[in-house]
Design a protein around this motif. Structure first.
Motif, PDB file in Angstrom:
ATOM      1  N   SER A 119      18.408  -5.427  -3.544  1.00 19.13           N
ATOM      2  CA  SER A 119      19.384  -5.501  -2.465  1.00 19.13           C
ATOM      3  C   SER A 119      18.719  -5.835  -1.131  1.00 19.13           C
ATOM      4  CB  SER A 119      20.155  -4.181  -2.352  1.00 19.13           C
ATOM      5  OG  SER A 119      19.263  -3.099  -2.122  1.00 19.13           O
ATOM      6  N   THR A 120      17.507  -5.309  -0.919  1.00 18.93           N
ATOM      7  CA  THR A 120      16.813  -5.593   0.339  1.00 18.93           C
ATOM      8  C   THR A 120      16.393  -7.054   0.420  1.00 18.93           C
ATOM      9  OG1 THR A 120      14.751  -4.816  -0.693  1.00 18.93           O
ATOM     10  CG2 THR A 120      15.972  -3.242   0.671  1.00 18.93           C
ATOM     11  N   GLN A 121      16.092  -7.664  -0.722  1.00 12.12           N
ATOM     12  CA  GLN A 121      15.738  -9.081  -0.732  1.00 12.12           C
ATOM     13  C   GLN A 121      16.939  -9.944  -0.385  1.00 12.12           C
ATOM     14  OE1 GLN A 121      14.151  -9.185  -4.742  1.00 12.12           O
ATOM     15  NE2 GLN A 121      12.040  -9.218  -3.979  1.00 12.12           N
ATOM     16  N   LEU A 122      18.104  -9.566  -0.903  1.00  9.40           N
ATOM     17  CA  LEU A 122      19.322 -10.298  -0.560  1.00  9.40           C
ATOM     18  C   LEU A 122      19.640 -10.145   0.919  1.00  9.40           C
ATOM     19  CD1 LEU A 122      21.735 -11.982  -1.433  1.00  9.40           C
ATOM     20  CD2 LEU A 122      22.923  -9.856  -2.052  1.00  9.40           C
ATOM     21  N   GLY A 292      12.109  -2.806   0.221  1.00 10.93           N
ATOM     22  CA  GLY A 292      12.191  -1.995  -0.992  1.00 10.93           C
ATOM     23  C   GLY A 292      11.334  -0.751  -0.919  1.00 10.93           C
ATOM     24  N   ARG A 293      10.129  -0.891  -0.383  1.00  8.40           N
ATOM     25  CA  ARG A 293       9.229   0.256  -0.286  1.00  8.40           C
ATOM     26  C   ARG A 293       9.742   1.287   0.712  1.00  8.40           C
ATOM     27  NH1 ARG A 293       3.533  -2.685   0.503  1.00  8.40           N
ATOM     28  NH2 ARG A 293       4.807  -4.546   0.685  1.00  8.40           N
ATOM     29  N   LEU A 294      10.327   0.821   1.817  1.00 12.23           N
ATOM     30  CA  LEU A 294      10.862   1.762   2.803  1.00 12.23           C
ATOM     31  C   LEU A 294      12.009   2.577   2.225  1.00 12.23           C
ATOM     32  CD1 LEU A 294      10.811  -0.451   6.028  1.00 12.23           C
ATOM     33  CD2 LEU A 294       9.326   1.494   5.489  1.00 12.23           C
ATOM     34  N   ILE A 295      12.897   1.890   1.485  1.00 13.76           N
ATOM     35  CA  ILE A 295      14.025   2.602   0.871  1.00 13.76           C
ATOM     36  C   ILE A 295      13.522   3.594  -0.173  1.00 13.76           C
ATOM     37  CG2 ILE A 295      16.011   2.303  -0.661  1.00 13.76           C
ATOM     38  CD1 ILE A 295      16.685  -0.222   0.850  1.00 13.76           C
ATOM     39  N   ALA A 296      12.506   3.194  -0.960  1.00 13.52           N
ATOM     40  CA  ALA A 296      11.952   4.100  -1.971  1.00 13.52           C
ATOM     41  C   ALA A 296      11.359   5.346  -1.321  1.00 13.52           C
ATOM     42  CB  ALA A 296      10.895   3.367  -2.789  1.00 13.52           C
ATOM     43  N   ARG A 297      10.678   5.177  -0.193  1.00 21.88           N
ATOM     44  CA  ARG A 297      10.097   6.329   0.494  1.00 21.88           C
ATOM     45  C   ARG A 297      11.177   7.250   1.049  1.00 21.88           C
ATOM     46  NH1 ARG A 297       5.063   3.691   3.991  1.00 21.88           N
ATOM     47  NH2 ARG A 297       3.795   3.071   2.177  1.00 21.88           N
ATOM     48  N   LEU A 298      12.240   6.643   1.596  1.00 21.53           N
ATOM     49  CA  LEU A 298      13.340   7.468   2.120  1.00 21.53           C
ATOM     50  C   LEU A 298      14.006   8.267   1.011  1.00 21.53           C
ATOM     51  CD1 LEU A 298      14.982   4.950   4.660  1.00 21.53           C
ATOM     52  CD2 LEU A 298      13.688   7.039   5.199  1.00 21.53           C
ATOM     53  N   ARG A 299      14.212   7.632  -0.137  1.00 19.79           N
ATOM     54  CA  ARG A 299      14.827   8.339  -1.267  1.00 19.79           C
ATOM     55  C   ARG A 299      13.923   9.454  -1.753  1.00 19.79           C
ATOM     56  NH1 ARG A 299      17.077   3.122  -4.775  1.00 19.79           N
ATOM     57  NH2 ARG A 299      18.929   2.729  -3.486  1.00 19.79           N
TER      58      ARG A 299
END
Length: 303
Positions: A119-122, A292-299
Motif C-alpha cells: 500500500s505504501t508503494q501505491l 513499509g518499514r515505518l508502518i511495520a515499526r509503528l505496528r
C-alpha cells in the motif's frame, strides 16, 4: 546490517558512487557540445568494452539475458536520455525525472515476476505522479516536452533492465555483475555505431569524430570508466556485502547531486513549479523505500 552499521569506509564508497552518478548528467551535457547523442553513446560503450572485455570472462548466463539487458539498460535508457538532454532537457531535472524508474520497476516486476505491491508503494506512486505532472506541465518554459517524454522513456528502459537483472540473479545468484555489464555493453555498441550513421548521418558523425577535443574525450572516458565501470563495480560490490534495503536508499541522493552539479557547473535554474514537482517526486520515492518499514515499526510498537 543496515546503513547505520556499515563501516565508514563502505559508507564513503557508497557516497563516491552517488557523486560519480550525480555528476554523470553534467558530463553528458558537456559531451554533447561537440558530439551528437547516438555517436556519444557509441563512443561511451566502445570505451566500456575495450579493453575491459579482454580481462573479464563472459558471465555464465543465457545470451538472451545479456541482449535484453544491453538493449534496455543501454540502448533504450541512454539513447533516450542523451537525446533528451540534446534537445534541451535540463541535466539536473533529468536526474530527478529518471528516478521514476523505481515505480516502472514495480510495474514490470508485478507483471513479469508476480511481485505484489504494498500500500505504501501505491501511495508513493501517486505522490510521484503528482510530481511528474507538475514538472511536465512546465514544458515550454525551461524544458521542451519531447525532452521530458524521452527522459520518461529512458526511465522505462532502466526499469525493464532492473527486472531482467532480478530475474537473472534469481536463477544465477553468483553472476559477476561487472563482467555482465562489460559484456552487455557489446549490445549498445553494435546498435549505436550503425544507428548513428543512419540517423545522424555521415555529415554530422564524421566531422564530430575528426574534431574530437579534449573535453569530449574526457567526457567519454568519464561516462565509460567512472560512471559505468567504477560506479557499477562499487555498487554491485556493496550489494553483495549488504542487504539491498541498506544500499538502495543511497541512490535517493543521486538527483540532488545532479541538481547541485547542474546549478554550479551549467548554471541551470529550475522554476518554482519544477522544484515543487521534484520535491513531490522524491517524496514519493522516499515513501516507496521507507514507508513499509515505518508502518511495520509503528505496528510493532502498538502491539
Amino acid at each position: 546490517m543496515n546503513a547505520s552499521t556499515m563501516p565508514p569506509r563502505d559508507i564513503a564508497l557508497a557516497l563516491v558512487v552517488i557523486l560519480v552518478w550525480g555528476f554523470n548528467f553534467v558530463a553528458i551535457k558537456w559531451g554533447l557540445h561537440g558530439v551528437p547523442p547516438l555517436l556519444l553513446c557509441a563512443l561511451r560503450f566502445l570505451a566500456t568494452v575495450f579493453p575491459a572485455i579482454f580481462f573479464v570472462k563472459r558471465p555464465r548466463v543465457p545470451a538472451r539475458d545479456i541482449v535484453l539487458y544491453g538493449l534496455s539498460w543501454a540502448v533504450v535508457q541512454f539513447g533516450f536520455l542523451f537525446s533528451a538532454i540534446q534537445v534541451g532537457m535540463p541535466a539536473g531535472l533529468a536526474s530527478v525525472v529518471l528516478q521514476i524508474q523505481a515505480f516502472f520497476t514495480l510495474l514490470f516486476a508485478a507483471g513479469m515476476l508476480g511481485e505484489r505491491w504494498q500500500s505504501t508503494q501505491l501511495a508513493g506512486l501517486l505522490v510521484a505522479i503528482g510530481g511528474l505532472w507538475l514538472i511536465g506541465s512546465a514544458h515550454g518554459q525551461s524544458m521542451p516536452l519531447p525532452g521530458f517524454l524521452m527522459t520518461l522513456a529512458a526511465a522505462v528502459g532502466w526499469a525493464f533492465s532492473n527486472v531482467v537483472v532480478r530475474r537473472m540473479t534469481q536463477r544465477v545468484p553468483s553472476v559477476d555483475m561487472l563482467a555482465f555489464v562489460v559484456w552487455a555493453s557489446l549490445v549498445p555498441l553494435a546498435v549505436f555505431a550503425p544507428l548513428s550513421f543512419v540517423v545522424e548521418g555521415p555529415a554530422r558523425v564524421l566531422p564530430a569524430l575528426q574534431r574530437l577535443d579534449l573535453t569530449s574525450v574526457l567526457c567519454v572516458l568519464y561516462l565509460a570508466y567512472a560512471a559505468t565501470i567504477v560506479g557499477y563495480g562499487l555498487w554491485t560490490w556493496l550489494l553483495k556485502r549488504y542487504p539491498a534495503n541498506s544500499v538502495a536508499p543511497f541512490s535517493l541522493l543521486v538527483p540532488w547531486v545532479g541538481l547541485l552539479c547542474a546549478a554550479l557547473l551549467l548554471d541551470e535554474r529550475l522554476l518554482a513549479q519544477q522544484w515543487a514537482g521534484s520535491l513531490l517526486l522524491m517524496s514519493g520515492l522516499v515513501l516507496n523505500v521507507f514507508g513499509g518499514r515505518l508502518i511495520a515499526r509503528l505496528r510493532a510498537r502498538v502491539a
